[in-house]
Design a protein around this motif. Structure first.
Motif, PDB file in Angstrom:
ATOM      1  N   GLN A 191       0.845  -1.187   0.000  1.00 37.01           N
ATOM      2  CA  GLN A 191       0.000   0.000   0.000  1.00 37.01           C
ATOM      3  C   GLN A 191       0.888   1.247   0.000  1.00 37.01           C
ATOM      4  OE1 GLN A 191      -2.385  -0.909   3.555  1.00 37.01           O
ATOM      5  NE2 GLN A 191      -4.166  -1.071   2.223  1.00 37.01           N
ATOM      6  N   VAL A 192       0.448   2.244  -0.735  1.00 33.96           N
ATOM      7  CA  VAL A 192       1.242   3.462  -0.920  1.00 33.96           C
ATOM      8  C   VAL A 192       0.351   4.680  -0.715  1.00 33.96           C
ATOM      9  CG1 VAL A 192       2.505   4.825  -2.640  1.00 33.96           C
ATOM     10  CG2 VAL A 192       2.868   2.363  -2.506  1.00 33.96           C
ATOM     11  N   ARG A 193       0.910   5.716  -0.078  1.00 28.20           N
ATOM     12  CA  ARG A 193       0.212   6.989   0.060  1.00 28.20           C
ATOM     13  C   ARG A 193       1.239   8.114   0.039  1.00 28.20           C
ATOM     14  NH1 ARG A 193      -1.594   6.853   6.505  1.00 28.20           N
ATOM     15  NH2 ARG A 193       0.511   7.174   7.380  1.00 28.20           N
ATOM     16  N   CYS A 194       0.751   9.340  -0.173  1.00 27.57           N
ATOM     17  CA  CYS A 194       1.659  10.489  -0.242  1.00 27.57           C
ATOM     18  C   CYS A 194       1.138  11.610   0.659  1.00 27.57           C
ATOM     19  CB  CYS A 194       1.776  10.996  -1.681  1.00 27.57           C
ATOM     20  SG  CYS A 194       3.020  12.311  -1.873  1.00 27.57           S
ATOM     21  N   ILE A 195       2.048  12.147   1.480  1.00 26.41           N
ATOM     22  CA  ILE A 195       1.721  13.310   2.307  1.00 26.41           C
ATOM     23  C   ILE A 195       2.282  14.546   1.595  1.00 26.41           C
ATOM     24  CG2 ILE A 195       2.005  14.427   4.542  1.00 26.41           C
ATOM     25  CD1 ILE A 195       2.485  11.627   5.720  1.00 26.41           C
ATOM     26  N   VAL A 196       1.391  15.456   1.241  1.00 21.47           N
ATOM     27  CA  VAL A 196       1.788  16.679   0.535  1.00 21.47           C
ATOM     28  C   VAL A 196       1.722  17.845   1.519  1.00 21.47           C
ATOM     29  CG1 VAL A 196       1.392  18.145  -1.473  1.00 21.47           C
ATOM     30  CG2 VAL A 196       0.785  15.713  -1.571  1.00 21.47           C
ATOM     31  N   ARG A 197       2.798  18.611   1.572  1.00 24.89           N
ATOM     32  CA  ARG A 197       2.849  19.776   2.461  1.00 24.89           C
ATOM     33  C   ARG A 197       3.118  21.023   1.644  1.00 24.89           C
ATOM     34  NH1 ARG A 197       5.697  15.634   5.054  1.00 24.89           N
ATOM     35  NH2 ARG A 197       4.778  14.971   7.051  1.00 24.89           N
ATOM     36  N   ASP A 198       2.612  22.173   2.133  1.00 24.42           N
ATOM     37  CA  ASP A 198       2.877  23.437   1.451  1.00 24.42           C
ATOM     38  C   ASP A 198       3.832  24.297   2.272  1.00 24.42           C
ATOM     39  OD1 ASP A 198       1.369  24.535   3.489  1.00 24.42           O
ATOM     40  OD2 ASP A 198      -0.360  25.016   2.238  1.00 24.42           O
ATOM     41  N   ALA A 199       4.137  25.467   1.723  1.00 18.03           N
ATOM     42  CA  ALA A 199       5.118  26.350   2.358  1.00 18.03           C
ATOM     43  C   ALA A 199       4.633  26.873   3.708  1.00 18.03           C
ATOM     44  CB  ALA A 199       5.434  27.516   1.421  1.00 18.03           C
ATOM     45  N   ALA A 200       3.323  26.825   3.933  1.00 14.90           N
ATOM     46  CA  ALA A 200       2.774  27.326   5.190  1.00 14.90           C
ATOM     47  C   ALA A 200       2.750  26.254   6.267  1.00 14.90           C
ATOM     48  CB  ALA A 200       1.356  27.852   4.959  1.00 14.90           C
ATOM     49  N   GLY A 201       3.204  25.045   5.927  1.00 14.07           N
ATOM     50  CA  GLY A 201       3.227  23.968   6.905  1.00 14.07           C
ATOM     51  C   GLY A 201       1.975  23.127   6.936  1.00 14.07           C
ATOM     52  N   ASN A 202       0.992  23.431   6.069  1.00 17.44           N
ATOM     53  CA  ASN A 202      -0.199  22.605   5.994  1.00 17.44           C
ATOM     54  C   ASN A 202       0.145  21.288   5.307  1.00 17.44           C
ATOM     55  OD1 ASN A 202      -2.004  24.733   6.999  1.00 17.44           O
ATOM     56  ND2 ASN A 202      -1.559  25.724   5.037  1.00 17.44           N
ATOM     57  N   GLU A 203      -0.632  20.264   5.581  1.00 22.07           N
ATOM     58  CA  GLU A 203      -0.403  18.988   4.916  1.00 22.07           C
ATOM     59  C   GLU A 203      -1.714  18.283   4.642  1.00 22.07           C
ATOM     60  OE1 GLU A 203       0.418  15.501   8.147  1.00 22.07           O
ATOM     61  OE2 GLU A 203       2.084  16.913   7.872  1.00 22.07           O
ATOM     62  N   VAL A 204      -1.690  17.437   3.609  1.00 18.61           N
ATOM     63  CA  VAL A 204      -2.845  16.630   3.247  1.00 18.61           C
ATOM     64  C   VAL A 204      -2.315  15.279   2.785  1.00 18.61           C
ATOM     65  CG1 VAL A 204      -2.892  17.536   0.884  1.00 18.61           C
ATOM     66  CG2 VAL A 204      -4.956  16.539   1.861  1.00 18.61           C
ATOM     67  N   THR A 205      -3.035  14.222   3.167  1.00 13.43           N
ATOM     68  CA  THR A 205      -2.600  12.863   2.841  1.00 13.43           C
ATOM     69  C   THR A 205      -3.482  12.294   1.745  1.00 13.43           C
ATOM     70  OG1 THR A 205      -1.837  12.530   5.105  1.00 13.43           O
ATOM     71  CG2 THR A 205      -2.148  10.566   3.760  1.00 13.43           C
ATOM     72  N   SER A 206      -2.856  11.709   0.751  1.00 10.71           N
ATOM     73  CA  SER A 206      -3.591  11.145  -0.378  1.00 10.71           C
ATOM     74  C   SER A 206      -4.351   9.890   0.031  1.00 10.71           C
ATOM     75  CB  SER A 206      -2.628  10.798  -1.511  1.00 10.71           C
ATOM     76  OG  SER A 206      -1.886   9.639  -1.188  1.00 10.71           O
ATOM     77  N   GLU A 207      -5.193   9.424  -0.875  1.00  6.98           N
ATOM     78  CA  GLU A 207      -5.824   8.123  -0.700  1.00  6.98           C
ATOM     79  C   GLU A 207      -4.757   7.035  -0.848  1.00  6.98           C
ATOM     80  OE1 GLU A 207      -8.877   7.910  -3.625  1.00  6.98           O
ATOM     81  OE2 GLU A 207     -10.048   9.561  -2.763  1.00  6.98           O
ATOM     82  N   ILE A 208      -5.079   5.847  -0.403  1.00  8.54           N
ATOM     83  CA  ILE A 208      -4.137   4.729  -0.483  1.00  8.54           C
ATOM     84  C   ILE A 208      -4.288   4.019  -1.820  1.00  8.54           C
ATOM     85  CG2 ILE A 208      -3.548   2.470   0.503  1.00  8.54           C
ATOM     86  CD1 ILE A 208      -4.469   3.570   3.220  1.00  8.54           C
ATOM     87  N   ALA A 209      -3.152   3.752  -2.468  1.00 10.14           N
ATOM     88  CA  ALA A 209      -3.129   2.960  -3.700  1.00 10.14           C
ATOM     89  C   ALA A 209      -2.364   1.672  -3.424  1.00 10.14           C
ATOM     90  CB  ALA A 209      -2.462   3.742  -4.832  1.00 10.14           C
ATOM     91  N   THR A 210      -2.696   0.630  -4.173  1.00 12.06           N
ATOM     92  CA  THR A 210      -2.100  -0.682  -3.936  1.00 12.06           C
ATOM     93  C   THR A 210      -1.346  -1.178  -5.160  1.00 12.06           C
ATOM     94  OG1 THR A 210      -3.916  -1.210  -2.421  1.00 12.06           O
ATOM     95  CG2 THR A 210      -2.596  -3.052  -3.214  1.00 12.06           C
ATOM     96  N   MET A 211      -0.219  -1.808  -4.908  1.00  7.18           N
ATOM     97  CA  MET A 211       0.585  -2.429  -5.957  1.00  7.18           C
ATOM     98  C   MET A 211       0.411  -3.939  -5.856  1.00  7.18           C
ATOM     99  SD  MET A 211       4.742  -2.270  -6.474  1.00  7.18           S
ATOM    100  CE  MET A 211       5.081  -2.939  -4.824  1.00  7.18           C
ATOM    101  N   LYS A 212       0.019  -4.571  -6.969  1.00  9.54           N
ATOM    102  CA  LYS A 212      -0.154  -6.012  -6.931  1.00  9.54           C
ATOM    103  C   LYS A 212       0.326  -6.647  -8.226  1.00  9.54           C
ATOM    104  CE  LYS A 212      -5.014  -5.848  -8.430  1.00  9.54           C
ATOM    105  NZ  LYS A 212      -6.392  -6.244  -8.097  1.00  9.54           N
ATOM    106  N   MET A 213       0.519  -7.946  -8.164  1.00  8.51           N
ATOM    107  CA  MET A 213       1.001  -8.683  -9.317  1.00  8.51           C
ATOM    108  C   MET A 213      -0.124  -8.809 -10.347  1.00  8.51           C
ATOM    109  SD  MET A 213       2.948 -12.358  -9.311  1.00  8.51           S
ATOM    110  CE  MET A 213       3.796 -11.876  -7.801  1.00  8.51           C
ATOM    111  N   ALA A 214       0.200  -8.479 -11.593  1.00  4.66           N
ATOM    112  CA  ALA A 214      -0.801  -8.539 -12.652  1.00  4.66           C
ATOM    113  C   ALA A 214      -1.161  -9.986 -12.954  1.00  4.66           C
ATOM    114  CB  ALA A 214      -0.267  -7.857 -13.909  1.00  4.66           C
ATOM    115  N   ALA A 215      -2.461 -10.226 -13.199  1.00  4.12           N
ATOM    116  CA  ALA A 215      -2.912 -11.549 -13.616  1.00  4.12           C
ATOM    117  C   ALA A 215      -2.339 -11.855 -14.992  1.00  4.12           C
ATOM    118  CB  ALA A 215      -4.436 -11.592 -13.654  1.00  4.12           C
TER     119      ALA A 215
END
Length: 404
Positions: A191-215
């Motif tokens: 599972q992967v997510r990204c925390i994005v922050r701005d110059a003012a110190g605010n932050e927002v966390t992305s939704e979770i994405a998943t990496m899996k083996m292709a069928a």
């Protein structure tokens, strides 16, 4: 006495020469030091929220440094000196000073001065994620790439990952809006997510994405040849298994020497049959999310032959309990057969199980006099119905011809 006086004068002269030499060296040292005045760290533009404090700083080298900060708001025509006398300057952002320009004049003990570059204070744009990371399926050993898009000011990115065995999130090395990693058995399901922050110190966390083996990518149903009437629509389809499938249909007419990509991006491709496209060959390239591809078999579109019945079913007379066999002959393309029957007691036709050009049934008292017909259809959807044939019991006395 005269000799002693001369010696004293020489000593005084030597002392004076030494003092003069030291003064010259000190003067030159101070000049050299003063000449070394330079700014090594410029003030940077700052974006903060309304009512928050913006902090500017400057770094300089030199001797006996002093600092004079100056500011100019958008409405101002000249620079104004601020109260700060240090290497930093702080101020609260308001509507009136949004867009303020700031600079610092640094002076040394020798009176030299250098002016910094201009930095700007502005209101930070609202921080928000505009495009979330998406689930990724790739082959074992292949690279999965995740990305995020965000709006704001002075954005920074922190990617975090958590494998199925993990109980907490771990920070990855990527500091950009994308994160790449190779899929392994141990990282399958990461599972992967990204925390994005701005110059003012605010932050927002992305939704979770998943990496899996292709069928495994494979075609389970190939396109089939199609025969239709002139001006009618031919429909080709393909069925495949895999992850994140995309479809590229290609066609080649009899006059063509190469394949051309069609507009359809789905598992079906439709086209109208014309004289020029009669005999067109069609194939589909199916690709999965891992970049693998497989090409279908070739199917052909051709003009359907005229549908017609060339031999009608005939009446049949057999003994009770014997099998009556009806048959029909037809011409056309991709023919299918539907036999229907109606007994004397029936008010409507019933479809029989036979799907071939023949229909067999045992004669009984209840179905004596049964009427039979066949509906023949071609690949273009046309149909034609045969004449009606009848099944009856043959009388016992009619089984043998009389001897003359």
């Amino acid at each position: 006495m005269i000799i002693q006086k001369k010696n004293i004068n020489k000593k005084i002269l030597a002392v004076l020469v030494l003092i003069l030499f030291q003064s010259i060296v000190l003067f030159n040292f101070e000049r050299v030091s003063a000449a070394a005045l330079s700014i090594i760290g410029q003030p940077k533009s700052v974006a903060v929220e309304l009512g928050k404090t913006a902090v500017f700083s400057v770094k300089a080298e030199g001797t006996g440094l002093t600092y004079e900060w100056q500011a100019r708001d958008p409405k101002d025509t000249k620079w104004y000196t601020m109260s700060s006398k240090t290497s930093t300057y702080s101020t609260e952002l308001s509507q009136s000073n949004n867009g303020r320009q700031v600079r610092c004049i640094v002076r040394d003990a020798a009176g030299n001065e250098v002016t910094s570059e201009i930095a700007t204070m502005k209101m930070a744009a609202e921080l928000k994620i505009t495009e979330q990371p998406r689930n990724v399926a790739v082959g074992l050993g292949k690279t999965a790439v995740f990305s995020v898009k965000a709006e704001g000011t002075g954005l920074t990115y922190e990617w975090q990952a958590r494998d199925p065995k993990d109980t907490k999130w771990y920070t990855m090395s990527s500091k950009t809006s994308t994160y790449s990693t190779e899929l392994s058995q141990s990282s399958n399901g990461r599972q992967v997510r990204c925390i994005v922050r701005d110059a003012a110190g605010n932050e927002v966390t992305s939704e979770i994405a998943t990496m899996k083996m292709a069928a495994e990518l494979k075609i389970t149903e190939q396109p089939r040849n199609v025969a239709v009437g002139l001006g009618k629509t031919a429909v080709f389809s393909v069925k495949a298994e895999g992850t994140g499938l995309t479809y590229e249909w290609q066609a080649r007419d009899p006059k063509d020497t190469k394949w051309y990509t069609m507009s359809s991006k789905t598992s079906t491709y439709s086209t109208e049959l014309s004289q020029s496209s009669n005999g067109r060959q069609v194939r589909c390239i199916v690709r999965d999310a891992a970049g693998n591809e497989v090409t279908s078999e070739i199917a052909t579109m051709k003009m359907a032959a005229e549908l017609k019945i060339t031999e009608q079913p005939r009446n049949v007379a057999v003994g009770l309990g014997k099998t009556a066999v009806f048959s029909v002959k037809a011409e056309g393309t991709g023919l299918t057969y539907e036999w229907q029957a109606r007994d004397p007691k029936d008010t409507k036709w019933y479809t029989m199980s036979s799907k071939t050009s023949t229909y067999s049934t045992e004669l009984s008292q209840s179905n004596n006099g049964r009427q039979v017909r066949c509906i023949v259809r071609d690949a273009a959807g046309n149909e034609v119905t045969s004449e009606v044939a009848k099944m009856v019991i043959i009388n016992k006395e009619e089984w043998e011809l009389p001897i003359q």
